[in-house]
Design an enzyme around this catalytic site. Sequence first.
Site, short mmCIF file in Angstrom:
data_model
loop_
_atom_site.label_atom_id
_atom_site.label_comp_id
_atom_site.label_asym_id
_atom_site.label_seq_id
_atom_site.Cartn_x
_atom_site.Cartn_y
_atom_site.Cartn_z
N TRP A 30 1.33 -1.58 -0.09
CA TRP A 30 -0.14 -0.09 -0.29
C TRP A 30 1.31 0.95 -0.09
CZ3 TRP A 30 -3.55 3.06 -2.54
CH2 TRP A 30 -4.34 3.30 -1.16
N LYS A 82 -14.17 -3.14 8.74
CA LYS A 82 -14.15 -3.64 7.73
C LYS A 82 -13.24 -4.78 7.51
CE LYS A 82 -10.88 -1.87 4.91
NZ LYS A 82 -9.67 -2.94 4.03
N THR A 134 -13.77 -4.98 -0.60
CA THR A 134 -12.59 -6.36 1.13
C THR A 134 -13.48 -7.56 1.09
OG1 THR A 134 -13.16 -5.11 3.21
CG2 THR A 134 -11.53 -4.51 1.92
N GLU A 150 -4.62 -6.88 8.37
CA GLU A 150 -4.73 -6.12 9.87
C GLU A 150 -5.55 -6.63 10.79
OE1 GLU A 150 -2.65 -4.00 11.56
OE2 GLU A 150 -1.50 -3.16 10.06
#
Length: 330
Positions: A12, A186, A243, A276
């Site tokens: 990222w 999320k 996602t 994460e």
Amino acid sequence: MTSVGVLGAGAWGTALAQMLASDGRAVRIWAREEELVAEINAAHTNSLFLPSARLAESITATSDLADMAALDVLLVVTPAQHMGSVLAAMPAHPRDLVLCSKGIEAGSGRLMNHVAKEAAPGSAIAVLSGPTFAHEVAAGLPTAVTLACAGGEAQWDRLSSVVARPAFRPYYSDDVTGAEIGGAVKNVLAIACGVVDGLGLGQNARAALIARGYAEMLRFGEALGARAETLAGLCGLGDLVLTCSSTSSRNFSLGKALGEGQSAEALMADRRTVAEGAHTAPVLVELAARHAVAMPIVAAVYALLQGGNPKAVVEGILARPLKAELGDAG
């Protein structure tokens, strides 16, 4: 021209550096690994984390945090659990820190903007979050994100022209809490959707899980002061849909592997890149209990990460008492 850098050279961070350099701007990127710094500077590639991209020559890499301190704007893309220690190790900090990592600090339960404020009290904090796959951003495909500015419109005026590109469109918000909670929650829900896929439970089940997961995100966010309209936007619902629908998501892939019967312990030990959601799930369970917020899907993901049987966990969710769709009881 405003000087800009990226703290963290994972997929990222590298994609964001490539996006920022797409108009010829000089971009400095920090990597911990000396061999990665050498590769970026010599070959203009990142074979470790983003092998699909040929990086712009205006991107230069460093492993010295002092090189990042004098920049005007710094996008912080370190793993969420290491953000505080990396920022604390810098000798000084830029005027604007744009937080791009999605998570909640384990142990303290703090959002990333609180972590950054403690480590860099003199910096203005913003949060960049939304539905983004790194390889698509690096390739210049159209992307829209939320840029939530704790410094309000004055900070937005400084940052929007630095971040915006023809194919990368930020939208303004001042709801930093909402932007962070959407991105953190999320990730956990994406693990749950991956489990549904791994178990072969079908598209109906995944759609239902996304909708009920969004209800959990909304309840939790409002309990912590986020605005509902923020969570209905790019950094909440938009990111959730992306996602929860693709193996390009590390969290979805982790959940899919769990659903297929692989052990959580082995999966976490074998991963170079960070999912994460696995770190966020236990913190969310604790915070939800503290604020009396029902989050049964998040609790189920935590149970799976603790070694629970996927089929048994899903059966437990399906066996919950019937109730109204709208309400606070989950």
